[in-house]
Structures are given as C-alpha cells and as structure tokens.
Scaffold this motif. Structure first.
Motif, PDB file in Angstrom:
ATOM      1  N   SER A  10     -34.191  -0.151 -15.201  1.00 56.91           N
ATOM      2  CA  SER A  10     -33.734  -1.351 -16.144  1.00 56.91           C
ATOM      3  C   SER A  10     -32.092  -1.181 -15.913  1.00 56.91           C
ATOM      4  CB  SER A  10     -33.910  -1.021 -17.385  1.00 56.91           C
ATOM      5  OG  SER A  10     -33.066  -1.835 -18.504  1.00 56.91           O
ATOM      6  N   TYR A  11     -31.405  -2.457 -15.540  1.00 57.12           N
ATOM      7  CA  TYR A  11     -30.203  -2.279 -15.254  1.00 57.12           C
ATOM      8  C   TYR A  11     -29.466  -2.210 -16.529  1.00 57.12           C
ATOM      9  CZ  TYR A  11     -30.569  -3.158 -10.176  1.00 57.12           C
ATOM     10  OH  TYR A  11     -30.754  -3.149  -8.852  1.00 57.12           O
ATOM     11  N   THR A  12     -30.049  -2.737 -17.744  1.00 57.70           N
ATOM     12  CA  THR A  12     -29.507  -2.947 -18.896  1.00 57.70           C
ATOM     13  C   THR A  12     -29.823  -1.757 -19.589  1.00 57.70           C
ATOM     14  OG1 THR A  12     -31.303  -4.465 -19.460  1.00 57.70           O
ATOM     15  CG2 THR A  12     -29.264  -5.417 -19.015  1.00 57.70           C
ATOM     16  N   TYR A  17     -37.008  -4.476 -17.590  1.00 56.91           N
ATOM     17  CA  TYR A  17     -37.264  -3.903 -16.401  1.00 56.91           C
ATOM     18  C   TYR A  17     -37.167  -4.824 -15.034  1.00 56.91           C
ATOM     19  CZ  TYR A  17     -38.405   0.128 -19.145  1.00 56.91           C
ATOM     20  OH  TYR A  17     -38.464   1.327 -20.016  1.00 56.91           O
ATOM     21  N   ALA A  18     -36.172  -4.295 -14.325  1.00 58.76           N
ATOM     22  CA  ALA A  18     -36.219  -4.866 -12.794  1.00 58.76           C
ATOM     23  C   ALA A  18     -37.278  -4.393 -11.984  1.00 58.76           C
ATOM     24  CB  ALA A  18     -34.863  -4.629 -12.188  1.00 58.76           C
ATOM     25  N   VAL A  19     -37.810  -3.143 -12.323  1.00 54.12           N
ATOM     26  CA  VAL A  19     -38.952  -2.586 -11.657  1.00 54.12           C
ATOM     27  C   VAL A  19     -39.878  -1.990 -12.544  1.00 54.12           C
ATOM     28  CG1 VAL A  19     -39.742  -0.761  -9.926  1.00 54.12           C
ATOM     29  CG2 VAL A  19     -37.649  -2.131  -9.403  1.00 54.12           C
ATOM     30  N   ASN A  38     -36.734 -13.430  -3.473  1.00 53.75           N
ATOM     31  CA  ASN A  38     -35.612 -12.970  -4.095  1.00 53.75           C
ATOM     32  C   ASN A  38     -35.761 -12.642  -5.446  1.00 53.75           C
ATOM     33  OD1 ASN A  38     -34.246 -15.917  -2.564  1.00 53.75           O
ATOM     34  ND2 ASN A  38     -33.918 -13.829  -1.836  1.00 53.75           N
ATOM     35  N   GLY A  39     -35.146 -11.292  -6.009  1.00 57.89           N
ATOM     36  CA  GLY A  39     -35.391 -10.897  -7.232  1.00 57.89           C
ATOM     37  C   GLY A  39     -36.454 -10.252  -7.688  1.00 57.89           C
ATOM     38  N   ALA A  40     -37.323  -9.926  -6.756  1.00 56.93           N
ATOM     39  CA  ALA A  40     -38.633  -9.336  -7.106  1.00 56.93           C
ATOM     40  C   ALA A  40     -38.402  -7.754  -7.338  1.00 56.93           C
ATOM     41  CB  ALA A  40     -39.692  -9.509  -5.688  1.00 56.93           C
ATOM     42  N   GLY A  41     -37.229  -7.218  -6.882  1.00 56.82           N
ATOM     43  CA  GLY A  41     -37.171  -5.795  -7.060  1.00 56.82           C
ATOM     44  C   GLY A  41     -37.297  -4.868  -5.924  1.00 56.82           C
ATOM     45  N   LYS A  42     -37.393  -5.652  -4.632  1.00 56.93           N
ATOM     46  CA  LYS A  42     -37.157  -4.600  -3.642  1.00 56.93           C
ATOM     47  C   LYS A  42     -35.993  -3.981  -3.293  1.00 56.93           C
ATOM     48  CE  LYS A  42     -37.464  -8.552  -0.717  1.00 56.93           C
ATOM     49  NZ  LYS A  42     -37.056  -9.578  -1.947  1.00 56.93           N
ATOM     50  N   SER A  43     -34.667  -4.496  -3.513  1.00 58.19           N
ATOM     51  CA  SER A  43     -33.573  -3.707  -3.390  1.00 58.19           C
ATOM     52  C   SER A  43     -33.498  -2.643  -4.261  1.00 58.19           C
ATOM     53  CB  SER A  43     -32.295  -4.857  -3.278  1.00 58.19           C
ATOM     54  OG  SER A  43     -32.535  -5.662  -2.408  1.00 58.19           O
ATOM     55  N   THR A  44     -33.711  -2.944  -5.597  1.00 55.69           N
ATOM     56  CA  THR A  44     -33.742  -2.028  -6.566  1.00 55.69           C
ATOM     57  C   THR A  44     -34.570  -0.475  -6.296  1.00 55.69           C
ATOM     58  OG1 THR A  44     -33.423  -3.920  -8.087  1.00 55.69           O
ATOM     59  CG2 THR A  44     -33.819  -1.555  -9.186  1.00 55.69           C
ATOM     60  N   THR A  45     -35.657  -0.927  -5.699  1.00 54.47           N
ATOM     61  CA  THR A  45     -36.501   0.239  -5.504  1.00 54.47           C
ATOM     62  C   THR A  45     -35.854   1.138  -4.186  1.00 54.47           C
ATOM     63  OG1 THR A  45     -38.561  -1.317  -5.911  1.00 54.47           O
ATOM     64  CG2 THR A  45     -38.930   0.674  -4.696  1.00 54.47           C
TER      65      THR A  45
HETATM   66  N1  LIG Z   1     -26.715  -4.801 -10.342  1.00 55.05           N
HETATM   67  C1  LIG Z   1     -27.439  -5.356 -10.999  1.00 55.05           C
HETATM   68  N2  LIG Z   1     -27.093  -5.612 -12.395  1.00 55.05           N
HETATM   69  C2  LIG Z   1     -28.010  -6.352 -13.287  1.00 55.05           C
HETATM   70  N3  LIG Z   1     -29.113  -6.740 -12.575  1.00 55.05           N
HETATM   71  C3  LIG Z   1     -29.427  -6.659 -11.498  1.00 55.05           C
HETATM   72  C4  LIG Z   1     -28.520  -6.204 -10.342  1.00 55.05           C
HETATM   73  N4  LIG Z   1     -29.233  -5.948  -9.323  1.00 55.05           N
HETATM   74  C5  LIG Z   1     -30.289  -6.811  -9.433  1.00 55.05           C
HETATM   75  N5  LIG Z   1     -30.755  -7.078 -10.708  1.00 55.05           N
HETATM   76  C6  LIG Z   1     -31.601  -7.925 -11.302  1.00 55.05           C
HETATM   77  O1  LIG Z   1     -32.917  -7.009 -10.839  1.00 55.05           O
HETATM   78  C7  LIG Z   1     -33.786  -8.058 -10.419  1.00 55.05           C
HETATM   79  C8  LIG Z   1     -34.252  -7.229  -8.995  1.00 55.05           C
HETATM   80  O2  LIG Z   1     -33.571  -7.720  -8.146  1.00 55.05           O
HETATM   81  P1  LIG Z   1     -33.473  -7.018  -6.674  1.00 55.05           P
HETATM   82  O3  LIG Z   1     -32.110  -7.234  -5.988  1.00 55.05           O
HETATM   83  O4  LIG Z   1     -34.063  -5.807  -6.756  1.00 55.05           O
HETATM   84  O5  LIG Z   1     -34.466  -8.064  -5.970  1.00 55.05           O
HETATM   85  P2  LIG Z   1     -34.861  -8.360  -4.416  1.00 55.05           P
HETATM   86  O6  LIG Z   1     -36.359  -8.262  -4.368  1.00 55.05           O
HETATM   87  O7  LIG Z   1     -34.053  -7.268  -3.630  1.00 55.05           O
HETATM   88  O8  LIG Z   1     -34.147  -9.504  -4.128  1.00 55.05           O
HETATM   89  P3  LIG Z   1     -33.404 -10.378  -2.677  1.00 55.05           P
HETATM   90  O9  LIG Z   1     -34.556 -10.513  -1.880  1.00 55.05           O
HETATM   91  O10 LIG Z   1     -32.800 -11.474  -3.314  1.00 55.05           O
HETATM   92  O11 LIG Z   1     -32.578  -9.189  -2.260  1.00 55.05           O
HETATM   93  C9  LIG Z   1     -33.330  -9.474 -10.502  1.00 55.05           C
HETATM   94  O12 LIG Z   1     -33.502 -10.025 -11.531  1.00 55.05           O
HETATM   95  C10 LIG Z   1     -31.686  -9.159 -10.443  1.00 55.05           C
HETATM   96  O13 LIG Z   1     -31.224 -10.221 -11.058  1.00 55.05           O
END
Ligand SMILES: Nc1ncnc2c1ncn2[C@@H]1O[C@H](COP(=O)(O)OP(=O)(O)OP(=O)(O)O)[C@@H](O)[C@H]1O
Length: 284
Positions: A10-12, A17-19, A38-45
């Motif tokens: 959770s970023y907050t 939860y983002a993941v 986009n926004g699925a949670g790939k980069s966060t993971t």
């Molecule tokens: N630094 C941050 N602060 C707050 N929320 C974030 C931050 N980075 C990502 N998020 C949120 O977390 C969720 C997952 O984002 P993430 O970047 O993991 O997605 P992604 O699957 O990598 O998307 P993309 O294909 O666009 O890179 C989204 O709702 C995004 O808005």
C-alpha cells in the motif's frame, strides 16, 4: 529461484492496496511473464522484489535470500532493466557501465562486449545524454547484464524499439535463458510474452488471476477452430469450423475427403483475447 507468498503493498500505508496478496514461484532457467494493463501492480511488485520499495507485508525470497532484508549478496544475484532509462547523461556509454561495474562484488562482464552485443559499439565513447531513446534503452539493457545476473528483471524490454533491434534483444533474452538465467519479464505486450515466456501470470487490479504456460492457456480458454477456404460450384467460400463441434468436424472431414480445401489455418486465441476472457478487461 524466486518465491513470493501473499505479497501486499500500500503506497498510502492503509488498506488501499496496489498489490493484493499475490503468490507465485519462478523456477531456475524459466522465463516468467508478468502480464497486465497499466496500473495492475506490475512495477510495484518488481520494485519490491528488486529492493526499490520496502517489503511491507508477505514473503519473498531470491535463491533463498529474504527480500525483506536485502543484502549485497542479493544485489549481486540480480539484474534490472527498467523501461524508463536511468543513466548518467554526462558519462559515455562505456563510462556508465564501468561505473556500474564497481557496485558489484562478483566477477563482471566486459562493458565493451555488452555494448557490442546490443549494437552500441559505435557509440561507446559518445555521451549517454546524446543517445536516442532506443539507444538509452539498450544501454540500460546491457548494463543490467554487467554482473551476469542469475535472476534478470526485464521491464518492457522491446517497447519502442525498431523491429530489427527488437529481434536482436529477443535473441539475447533467449540466449541468456539457454545459459540458465532465470527471467522475470514485465510487459503488457502479449506477443513478446507469447513468444518468450514459459509461463505467464495475468495480473489485474493488484491480483494474479491465472498462472500457466501460454500453450495451456490457449488450450484451456481458446476455441479450437480452423479457417478453411474451399471451392463450391466454382465459387470461393470461407468458413470457420470448430474442431470440437461434431457438425463442424463432419463438414471438415467431408471437405478434406472431397479434396476441396484450398487453404486451411488454425485459429488460436491470442493471449490478449484470453486475458479479456479471464479478467473482463483488455491489456491496454
Ligand atoms: N509512487 C506511487 N504512489 C502512489 N501510488 C502509486 C505509486 N506508484 C504506483 N501507484 C499506484 O499503484 C497501482 C499499481 O501501479 P503500478 O505502477 O505497479 O502498475 P503497473 O502494472 O506497473 O502499470 P504500468 O503498466 O502503467 O507500468 C496504481 O493504481 C498506481 O496508481
């Protein structure tokens, strides 16, 4: 090689939860695709697994090393190629790799060999800030191999590259896999996932919906169809016939026996179509 269990982020720092509790394992030498919009949670993971974000909740380990307490040993094991290049603009391509090399305490690759491998041999002494977008992307890709990583994180490795360069990058990925490198590939490009990955995970809204090989997914979710063109009464006809429906199969057998078929193609579902079926939304 990589084990992830019940991972949350959770970023907050609340229950937004983002993941949301993802679990998966990647075996040594496997190319594992992380596929989602986009926004699925790939980069966060990926950021959690590479130590860029703290592991808040859940478990993850790389070659038995706990990701929650990243050590030098862990960073020596991994390579990371980001989609958006982070390089030193005032250093040349060669100097960027030389600098990066010093961060590792394991034997490293020769920067010139890596730069040549990605087609940057003529730009070795050029300032990286003057590289084109695709050249910067290739520089980061080459840099991620400097420590000869056992687990290689690739984020959209061919997006925005011209077809010849993309093909070269795909060949390098395949070669590394053959050498035993484990690869975690993040993408929303279903074609690259289909071509390269042993298994893919569909991630949507922070959750993994399904994990399987592209072939199994096609067999499970795709319709088994063939598209045939045949002549009847001197007219060309086109039909899509199901291989599971008795009536269509009889028709196909009849066309084959009568020698009427002019062209025949199997009609597999694409990963994108399967993704829509499984998650109810597209990959873009
Ligand atoms: N630094 C941050 N602060 C707050 N929320 C974030 C931050 N980075 C990502 N998020 C949120 O977390 C969720 C997952 O984002 P993430 O970047 O993991 O997605 P992604 O699957 O990598 O998307 P993309 O294909 O666009 O890179 C989204 O709702 C995004 O808005």
């Amino acid at each position: 090689m990589l084990k992830v269990k019940n991972l949350y982020h959770s970023y907050t720092k609340d229950d937004n939860y983002a993941v949301k509790g993802i679990s998966f394992e990647i075996k040594k030498g496997e190319i594992f695709g992380f596929l989602g919009p986009n926004g699925a949670g790939k980069s966060t993971t990926q950021k959690i697994l590479t130590g860029l974000l703290p592991l808040q909740k859940g478990e993850a380990s790389i070659a038995g090393i706990d990701v929650k307490k990243p050590t030098e040993k862990l960073f020596n094991l991994i390579g990371v190629s980001f989609e958006h290049p982070n390089i030193y603009s005032k250093l040349t391509g060669y100097e960027n790799l030389e600098f990066y090399k010093k961060l590792f305490s394991v034997p490293t690759e020769d920067p010139k060999v890596l730069l040549k491998m990605v087609g940057l041999e003529d730009a070795v002494n050029k300032k990286a800030g003057d590289y084109s977008k695709g050249m910067k992307q290739r520089l980061v890709f080459a840099r991620s191999l400097i420590n000869n990583p056992q687990l290689w994180f690739l984020d959209e490795p061919i997006s925005g590259l011209d077809p010849t360069t993309a093909s070269n990058i795909k060949d390098i990925i395949k070669k590394k896999k053959d050498e035993g490198t484990t690869i975690f590939l993040t993408t929303h490009n279903m074609h690259i996932a289909d071509e390269l990955c042993d298994r893919v995970a569909f991630i949507n809204e922070g959750k993994i919906e399904v994990i399987d090989s592209p072939r199994n997914l096609k067999l499970k979710y795709g319709e088994q169809l063939v598209k045939v063109e045949y002549k009847e009464n001197n007219k060309l006809k086109r039909e899509r016939l199901s291989l599971i429906n008795d009536k269509d199969r009889d028709k196909l057998n009849k066309l084959v026996n009568e020698g009427k078929i002019e062209t025949i193609h199997s009609q597999e579902a694409t990963l994108e179509e399967i993704f829509i079926k499984v998650t109810g939304r597209g990959l873009k």
